[in-house]
Design a protein around this motif. Structure first.
Motif, PDB file in Angstrom:
ATOM      1  N   THR A  52       5.105  -2.918  -6.060  1.00 15.36           N
ATOM      2  CA  THR A  52       5.082  -3.878  -5.168  1.00 15.36           C
ATOM      3  C   THR A  52       5.596  -5.197  -5.674  1.00 15.36           C
ATOM      4  O   THR A  52       5.549  -5.510  -6.841  1.00 15.36           O
ATOM      5  N   ARG A 108       0.890   0.268  -4.370  1.00 12.73           N
ATOM      6  CA  ARG A 108       2.047   0.517  -5.122  1.00 12.73           C
ATOM      7  C   ARG A 108       2.251  -0.156  -6.520  1.00 12.73           C
ATOM      8  O   ARG A 108       1.935  -1.430  -6.594  1.00 12.73           O
ATOM      9  N   THR A 109       2.642   0.561  -7.436  1.00 14.99           N
ATOM     10  CA  THR A 109       2.846  -0.294  -8.725  1.00 14.99           C
ATOM     11  C   THR A 109       4.149  -1.208  -8.689  1.00 14.99           C
ATOM     12  O   THR A 109       4.301  -2.011  -9.763  1.00 14.99           O
ATOM     13  N   ARG A 157      -5.331   5.002 -11.882  1.00 18.12           N
ATOM     14  CA  ARG A 157      -4.076   5.206 -11.316  1.00 18.12           C
ATOM     15  C   ARG A 157      -3.757   6.696 -11.151  1.00 18.12           C
ATOM     16  O   ARG A 157      -4.313   7.642 -11.458  1.00 18.12           O
ATOM     17  N   SER A 158      -2.665   6.796 -10.325  1.00 12.74           N
ATOM     18  CA  SER A 158      -2.396   8.305 -10.166  1.00 12.74           C
ATOM     19  C   SER A 158      -1.731   8.885 -11.147  1.00 12.74           C
ATOM     20  O   SER A 158      -1.167   8.385 -12.221  1.00 12.74           O
ATOM     21  N   PHE A 163      -5.310   2.314  -7.826  1.00 12.51           N
ATOM     22  CA  PHE A 163      -6.542   2.360  -7.147  1.00 12.51           C
ATOM     23  C   PHE A 163      -7.303   1.136  -7.298  1.00 12.51           C
ATOM     24  O   PHE A 163      -7.948   1.070  -8.394  1.00 12.51           O
ATOM     25  N   LYS A 190       2.544   5.691 -10.248  1.00 19.09           N
ATOM     26  CA  LYS A 190       3.323   5.104  -9.158  1.00 19.09           C
ATOM     27  C   LYS A 190       2.378   4.296  -8.309  1.00 19.09           C
ATOM     28  O   LYS A 190       2.540   3.634  -7.294  1.00 19.09           O
ATOM     29  N   THR A 191       0.849   4.883  -8.297  1.00 20.94           N
ATOM     30  CA  THR A 191       0.053   4.351  -7.584  1.00 20.94           C
ATOM     31  C   THR A 191      -1.339   3.805  -8.359  1.00 20.94           C
ATOM     32  O   THR A 191      -1.924   4.660  -9.145  1.00 20.94           O
ATOM     33  N   LEU A 210       0.927  -1.283   0.056  1.00 20.11           N
ATOM     34  CA  LEU A 210      -0.031  -0.003   0.039  1.00 20.11           C
ATOM     35  C   LEU A 210       0.864   1.256   0.124  1.00 20.11           C
ATOM     36  O   LEU A 210       1.995   1.256   0.592  1.00 20.11           O
ATOM     37  N   ARG A 211       0.261   2.155  -0.582  1.00 23.92           N
ATOM     38  CA  ARG A 211       1.384   3.538  -0.790  1.00 23.92           C
ATOM     39  C   ARG A 211       0.865   4.560   0.265  1.00 23.92           C
ATOM     40  O   ARG A 211       1.598   5.097   0.947  1.00 23.92           O
ATOM     41  N   ASP A 212      -0.602   4.172   0.862  1.00 21.69           N
ATOM     42  CA  ASP A 212      -0.955   5.089   2.074  1.00 21.69           C
ATOM     43  C   ASP A 212      -1.949   4.157   2.628  1.00 21.69           C
ATOM     44  O   ASP A 212      -2.630   3.146   2.202  1.00 21.69           O
ATOM     45  N   PRO A 219      -5.014   2.530  -2.249  1.00 21.38           N
ATOM     46  CA  PRO A 219      -3.910   2.809  -2.925  1.00 21.38           C
ATOM     47  C   PRO A 219      -2.998   1.912  -3.152  1.00 21.38           C
ATOM     48  O   PRO A 219      -1.995   1.744  -2.070  1.00 21.38           O
TER      49      PRO A 219
END
Length: 719
Positions: free
Chosen positions: A127, A124-125, A138-139, A146, A143-144, A107-109, A122
């Motif tokens: 991971t 992480r790409t 995606r962000s 959803f 890099k993230t 997880l990013r957050d 969120p």
């Protein structure tokens, strides 16, 4: 294909129902007004449509922002309950996933967000291991991701379905509310229009109180009179300007035989302001508005014609004189009596001799047409004509002799001087140029001007003396009012002492007579004595009241006052206000509350007289009628029972007192008072009140079929 029905937004439905609730509250207030004081306003509630069913069906089901509340329908409440439960379940699953994965590089957050109406995490790409779920976006940094976890897909599906159903149910409810309001569209429009009228009345009253306005008297015949009149726009402007000063009130008196007023005086002396004040206040009076003045009497005019300002136009080839004459020509064609014509600077824009002759001829023609005319001028010939002509009066805008500044007071009976040369010198024109101009004046004109100045000076002295006399008269009137107030206060105190003594004697009489009657064993004899006691009690009351009235001093009506049908009046001998319905042979039929009284004209006074003197003019309880006064009580259907359940003691006794008065007037023999059991305080208070009431012969507990101890059966005096 059918046409889709238009649906109102929730906020629109809420605002409409709120408007209807305001109208319902207003109707309640209007119905509570005293009809003796507010005869017309108190009857306005009958014009409002009855929309309680619509209000009750929608009220409380929408928030002020227009959101449909859960209680709008059982289905909506169920759906929202399930949405909340499912949301809590979903939150628990997501929280557990976040807690389980937070220590891993997945997880990013550590928060939950929403994409495409689905709850996602969120991820992480970069991971190192796979996270099972559906990607919803995606962000911007790539890099993230959803991701909707696979564990929550089914829960999210159910939540989306429930929210779709909730939205459909909200739409169904709003459409039903819209149809309900659409069905009474005309009634809602009428309600909005009536609320606008009431709002206008309130705004008018607030404004009138703020500017100390008066209610003008519109008359069918007679002259125009304004006392201490002010131009409302000018007054507001002066008040808003720092150091702007206060407005100088205007007095205008044109008796019935006076048809034209010629106002003259210096430039910037207030002539045009006077003209505009007369015109504006006349329009306000005809529009049903109060006017800013101490008092105003204005004829009912069919039309108001005004020529003020300069409509010169290069495009239309009109000079000042051309536009002026064209307007006056239209006036002469269209004037119909009764009319008020206001003309500023009549005869201006051309040769003075021709202008004066033309102005005089126009005013003369307007007078022949039956119009009232107020005109301003600088022409000496027009002022002279006004002196010579019957029904025409000169009036001067006065100025201070020392400072040569205008005072803005209107002085009747004298022509004003233009003082153009003097003002030119003050404004910077060289003295030798001004002196040269003086030498070029027509000698005859100079002589006339000097004569007018002498007359104006004399008029100024007389005006000063008149002002002193007016001030002295006001002081004497104030002293007279204070003496009258003290006299009435003394009389009121005497009446209060007399009434208190009478009540004490009557209570003692009632108590002793009831004690003696209670000892009687024979029911027939007891009823006979009760009836005799009641008769003697009435006779004593009448005797006391007659003696009380004998000492009351009633002031005569104003010498110049004449009662007219429709007037609000005070019946002095009864101390009550009412409305005259008919005048005939020295007597008047006056509506007092719901009763029609015939009284002598000498007993009538202008309404409000008692209030101004400091003595209440409210209704007396069942007054004894003076000699020569008869009353016709209107028929009224009075029910045979009064329900007091839910009333506080004070409210219940007030309702009971009114009911007993109505029942007595309707000649009811028996009535039932339903007060319930409760704590017993109301029942005890009701029965104590009945013991003291002169119209109640006896009372008893209700039988089982009549309500038992929760009701009291009363027997009333059979008059």
């Amino acid at each position: 294909l059918g046409v889709a029905r238009r649906m109102l937004a929730g906020s629109q439905v809420y605002e409409t129902v709120h408007l209807l609730k305001v109208s319902r509250e207003l109707v309640t207030l209007l119905r509570q007004l005293d009809p003796d004081r507010y005869l017309e306003l108190g009857a306005e509630w009958v014009r409002f449509p009855e929309l309680d069913g619509v209000i009750d069906a929608i009220d409380g089901h929408l928030s002020p922002s227009g959101e449909v509340e859960d209680n709008a329908s059982a289905e909506l409440a169920r759906l929202r309950r399930e949405v909340r439960q499912l949301s809590e379940r979903l939150g628990g699953v997501l929280e557990a996933l976040v807690k389980a994965e937070w220590n891993t590089p997945v997880l990013r957050d550590s928060f939950v967000t929403v994409r495409n109406n689905r709850f996602v995490l969120p991820v992480r790409t970069d991971t190192p291991r796979r996270f099972h779920g559906i990607v919803h976006g995606r962000s911007s940094t790539e890099k993230t991701l959803f991701v909707e976890p696979i564990e929550t897909v089914e829960i999210n599906n159910q939540l989306v379905r429930l929210r779709d159903e909730e939205e459909a149910e909200v739409e169904r409810i709003l459409l039903a509310y819209t149809d309900l309001l659409r069905g009474c569209r005309d009634e809602i429009a009428t309600t909005a229009e009536l609320l606008g009228e009431m709002d206008l009345l309130e705004a008018t009253a607030i404004w009138a109180e703020r500017v100390n306005a008066c209610r003008p008297e519109l008359i069918d015949a007679g002259g125009l009179q304004l006392v201490q009149a002010r131009h409302p726009v000018l007054e507001a402007s002066l008040e808003a300007t720092p150091g702007g000063g206060s407005i100088v009130p205007l007095d205008v008196d044109m008796p019935g035989e006076l048809r034209a007023l010629v106002i003259s005086g210096p430039n910037a002396g207030g002539k045009t302001v006077a003209l505009k004040t007369i015109g504006l206040l006349t329009l306000m009076a005809h529009a049903g508005l109060p006017v800013p003045a101490a008092s105003a009497r204005i004829p009912r005019f069919r039309m108001l014609l005004v020529d003020v300002g300069d409509d010169q136009s290069i495009e239309d080839g009109l000079s000042t004189f051309s536009s002026h004459i064209r307007t006056l020509a239209e006036m002469l064609k269209s004037v119909r009596s009764p009319a008020l014509v206001l003309v500023d600077e009549i005869g201006t824009g051309t040769d003075p001799a021709e202008g004066a002759a033309l102005g005089t001829a126009i005013v003369d023609e307007l007078l022949k047409a039956g119009a009232y005319v107020v005109a301003t001028t600088h022409h000496q010939a027009l002022k002279t004509w006004a002196y010579r002509t019957e029904g025409v009066l000169n009036a001067a805008c006065a100025f201070d002799e020392t400072t040569l500044r205008p005072t803005y007071r209107l002085v009747p009976g004298v022509a004003g001087a233009s003082i153009g040369l003097t003002m030119a010198e003050q404004l910077g024109l060289p003295a030798d140029v001004v002196e040269n101009a003086r030498k070029r004046l027509d000698p005859a004109g100079v002589d006339v001007t000097r004569a007018l100045e002498s007359v104006r000076a004399l008029a100024g002295d007389l005006e000063s003396q008149r002002s002193e006399l007016v001030d002295r008269r006001r002081e004497l009137e104030q002293e007279h009012r204070e003496l009258m107030i003290r006299g009435r206060e003394k009389e009121a105190k005497r009446q209060e002492q007399w009434s208190r003594r009478m009540d004490e004697l009557m209570r003692a009489f009632r108590k002793e007579s009831m004690r003696m009657i209670s000892k009687m064993e024979d029911a027939k004899d007891r009823r006979a004595l009760e009836k005799e006691r009641s008769r003697r009690e009435r006779e004593l009351k009448q005797s006391f009241a007659a003696e009380l009235r004998a000492g009351v001093r009633v002031d005569p009506a104003p010498a110049d006052w004449r009662a007219k049908e429709g007037d609000r009046v005070l019946v002095a001998t009864l101390a009550r206000e009412g409305t005259i319905r008919r005048l005939e042979s020295g007597k008047a039929e006056v509506l007092l509350g719901r009763s029609l009284f015939t009284v002598a004209l000498s007993d009538l006074r202008p309404a409000g007289e008692a209030d101004e003197a400091g003595q209440p003019s409210g209704e007396l309880k069942r007054p004894v009628l003076p000699e020569g006064v008869t009353a016709k009580v209107r028929d009224k259907i009075v029910p045979g029972e009064l329900h007091l359940i839910g009333f506080r003691v004070e409210e219940g006794l007030a309702a009971l007192e009114k009911y007993l008065d109505d029942a007595s007037l309707a000649s009811l023999r028996e009535a039932r008072i339903v007060h319930g059991l409760g704590t017993g305080r109301l029942r005890q208070a009701v029965r104590a009140f009945l013991d003291e009431h002169p119209d109640v012969l006896s009372w008893r507990d209700g039988e089982q079929r009549e309500g038992g101890a929760g009701a009291t059966i009363i027997t009333l005096e059979d008059e």
